[in-house]
Design an enzyme around this catalytic site. Structure first.
Site, PDB file in Angstrom:
ATOM      1  N   THR A 207      44.806  41.941  30.130  1.00  0.00           N
ATOM      2  CA  THR A 207      45.213  41.162  28.961  1.00  0.00           C
ATOM      3  C   THR A 207      44.296  39.948  28.829  1.00  0.00           C
ATOM      4  O   THR A 207      43.639  39.552  29.796  1.00  0.00           O
ATOM      5  CB  THR A 207      46.663  40.651  29.122  1.00  0.00           C
ATOM      6  OG1 THR A 207      46.680  39.622  30.139  1.00  0.00           O
ATOM      7  CG2 THR A 207      47.619  41.760  29.503  1.00  0.00           C
ATOM      8  N   ALA A 235      40.653  40.973  34.873  1.00  0.00           N
ATOM      9  CA  ALA A 235      40.754  40.480  33.495  1.00  0.00           C
ATOM     10  C   ALA A 235      40.392  39.004  33.390  1.00  0.00           C
ATOM     11  O   ALA A 235      39.266  38.658  33.019  1.00  0.00           O
ATOM     12  CB  ALA A 235      42.156  40.741  32.958  1.00  0.00           C
ATOM     13  N   ARG A 236      41.342  38.131  33.715  1.00  0.00           N
ATOM     14  CA  ARG A 236      41.127  36.688  33.620  1.00  0.00           C
ATOM     15  C   ARG A 236      41.898  35.976  34.715  1.00  0.00           C
ATOM     16  O   ARG A 236      43.039  36.326  35.011  1.00  0.00           O
ATOM     17  CB  ARG A 236      41.606  36.147  32.249  1.00  0.00           C
ATOM     18  CG  ARG A 236      40.616  36.353  31.108  1.00  0.00           C
ATOM     19  CD  ARG A 236      39.438  35.387  31.235  1.00  0.00           C
ATOM     20  NE  ARG A 236      38.405  35.594  30.243  1.00  0.00           N
ATOM     21  CZ  ARG A 236      37.314  36.327  30.403  1.00  0.00           C
ATOM     22  NH1 ARG A 236      37.136  37.000  31.533  1.00  0.00           N
ATOM     23  NH2 ARG A 236      36.402  36.400  29.460  1.00  0.00           N
ATOM     24  N   ASP A 260      38.868  39.861  40.982  1.00  0.00           N
ATOM     25  CA  ASP A 260      37.490  39.658  40.528  1.00  0.00           C
ATOM     26  C   ASP A 260      37.338  38.377  39.715  1.00  0.00           C
ATOM     27  O   ASP A 260      36.225  37.948  39.443  1.00  0.00           O
ATOM     28  CB  ASP A 260      37.048  40.863  39.682  1.00  0.00           C
ATOM     29  CG  ASP A 260      35.584  40.798  39.269  1.00  0.00           C
ATOM     30  OD1 ASP A 260      34.733  40.628  40.166  1.00  0.00           O
ATOM     31  OD2 ASP A 260      35.293  40.913  38.066  1.00  0.00           O
ATOM     32  N   GLU A 265      35.870  29.000  38.325  1.00  0.00           N
ATOM     33  CA  GLU A 265      34.736  29.770  38.848  1.00  0.00           C
ATOM     34  C   GLU A 265      33.477  28.919  38.879  1.00  0.00           C
ATOM     35  O   GLU A 265      33.122  28.335  37.855  1.00  0.00           O
ATOM     36  CB  GLU A 265      34.525  31.030  37.998  1.00  0.00           C
ATOM     37  CG  GLU A 265      35.717  31.994  38.071  1.00  0.00           C
ATOM     38  CD  GLU A 265      35.536  33.267  37.257  1.00  0.00           C
ATOM     39  OE1 GLU A 265      34.457  33.449  36.648  1.00  0.00           O
ATOM     40  OE2 GLU A 265      36.461  34.090  37.225  1.00  0.00           O
ATOM     41  N   HIS A 286      33.483  37.907  40.077  1.00  0.00           N
ATOM     42  CA  HIS A 286      33.478  38.169  38.624  1.00  0.00           C
ATOM     43  C   HIS A 286      32.369  39.155  38.236  1.00  0.00           C
ATOM     44  O   HIS A 286      31.436  38.834  37.506  1.00  0.00           O
ATOM     45  CB  HIS A 286      33.329  36.863  37.822  1.00  0.00           C
ATOM     46  CG  HIS A 286      33.836  36.990  36.408  1.00  0.00           C
ATOM     47  ND1 HIS A 286      34.366  35.935  35.714  1.00  0.00           N
ATOM     48  CD2 HIS A 286      33.885  38.051  35.555  1.00  0.00           C
ATOM     49  CE1 HIS A 286      34.728  36.333  34.496  1.00  0.00           C
ATOM     50  NE2 HIS A 286      34.438  37.622  34.383  1.00  0.00           N
ATOM     51  N   GLY A 288      32.989  42.194  36.755  1.00  0.00           N
ATOM     52  CA  GLY A 288      33.478  43.169  35.784  1.00  0.00           C
ATOM     53  C   GLY A 288      32.429  43.681  34.816  1.00  0.00           C
ATOM     54  O   GLY A 288      32.349  44.877  34.543  1.00  0.00           O
ATOM     55  N   ALA A 289      31.609  42.773  34.292  1.00  0.00           N
ATOM     56  CA  ALA A 289      30.595  43.167  33.304  1.00  0.00           C
ATOM     57  C   ALA A 289      29.199  43.240  33.919  1.00  0.00           C
ATOM     58  O   ALA A 289      28.215  43.371  33.188  1.00  0.00           O
ATOM     59  CB  ALA A 289      30.596  42.188  32.140  1.00  0.00           C
TER      60      ALA A 289
END
Length: 332
Positions: A207, A235-236, A260, A265, A286, A288-289
């Site tokens: 979300t 996600a966040r 993640d 951060e 982090h 994810g991308a």
């Protein structure tokens, strides 16, 4: 009327495909990384649009300094936490993201982390490098037959559902917008949150971070779960209450977590450090991308939307990533 974008400032490192595409359409691009807020306040009035990733924060002060000149801010990624949307809207600045660009990469990392919670791959690999043969110490469990709860059934959540079905998991999920039919198409049984908590062996969150999702995983919700539930957040930071998660890990109510993303951060707080260092936690910075494919995709998607906003292309005509759509009414 179209948006007049002639000069773009790239504030964070993006794939060169973005720069080339803009230049090919007659847009001048300047690349200035790691500018301080004061430097950006001086520079911003020279540009029609800005492109950022995660490092640069577009504050109200920056947007106010660019009032009347800056028309758009593009985020090469999904979240727009680092852009002051309220100030942008007040200044008639369009804010857009690339929601689909990193979906597959974030989905795949989620799946790998679920696997890493089922089978203790990370500590086992570390023990081998240290010269040990701890075969009995690193026994795990199968995913087959277990229940995965996906909270947030947008692009990423549904992609996770498709893949984890292939492992023979029962996949359930919640989303206030996605319909039961859309969820079913991805192999996900849509339920209400209160139905989900006691059924889940694994929970993954997908979300945005908004008031309704802050601390969605909390002391209260973890207490409703099966003992030993495992939790994943790609996600966040802030969707999971870190202090509550540490307590649940220590009591055994939570059997493991993969994280993640963090409220801050790089992480600095004692609570976050305690979470990262917990033996039942797999923590990543982090990522994810962080694939070559996603980086190209999000960079190109920003450029395509800027070009579409100018109205000068018959190829690029969509700007689906605009998040403050009220501004479109004032612009067009």
């Amino acid at each position: 009327m179209p948006v007049d974008i002639k000069r773009v400032l790239v504030c964070d490192a993006v794939d060169n495909a973005c720069v080339k595409l803009l230049q090919d359409h007659g847009i001048q691009v300047d690349y200035k990384l790691k500018l301080s807020q004061d430097e950006l306040i001086k520079e911003v009035k020279n540009y029609d649009a800005l492109i950022v990733r995660s490092d640069t924060k577009i504050t109200a002060e920056i947007l106010d300094a660019g009032a009347g000149r800056v028309k758009a801010v593009g985020r090469a990624g999904a979240g727009v936490d680092n852009i002051n949307i309220e100030a942008a809207t007040r200044n008639n600045v369009l804010v857009l993201n690339t929601p689909g660009g990193n979906s597959i990469s974030a989905c795949e990392l989620t799946c790998f982390l679920i696997g890493a919670l089922a089978r203790p791959i990370c500590p086992a690999a570390t023990s081998m490098k240290e010269g040990r043969w701890d075969r009995k110490l690193y026994s795990g469990s199968e995913l087959y037959g277990k229940t995965l709860a996906i909270l947030g059934l947008g692009r990423i959540g549904r992609e996770v559902g498709v893949r984890m079905n292939a492992f023979g998991m029962r996949v359930i999920g919640f989303d206030p917008i996605t319909t039961a039919a859309e969820a079913k198409a991805a192999g996900i049984e849509k339920m209400e949150l209160e139905q989900i908590w006691p059924l889940a062996d694994y929970i993954t969150v997908h979300t945005p971070l908004i008031p309704a999702t802050r601390n969605l995983i909390s002391t209260a919700t973890l207490a409703k779960c099966r003992k030993g539930v495992r939790v994943v957040n790609v996600a966040r930071g802030g969707i999971i209450d870190e202090a509550a998660l540490v307590t649940a890990l220590e009591s055994g109510q939570c059997g493991g977590a993969a994280v993640d993303v963090y409220p801050e951060e790089p992480p600095k707080s004692d609570t976050t450090r305690k979470l990262i260092n917990h033996p039942k936690v797999v923590a990543t910075p982090h990522l994810g991308a962080s694939t070559s494919e996603a980086q190209v995709r999000v960079a190109v998607e920003v450029a395509e939307q800027f070009i579409a906003l100018t109205g000068k292309s018959t190829v690029y005509t969509q700007y689906a990533g605009v998040v403050n759509r009220d501004v479109l009414k004032n612009v067009f």
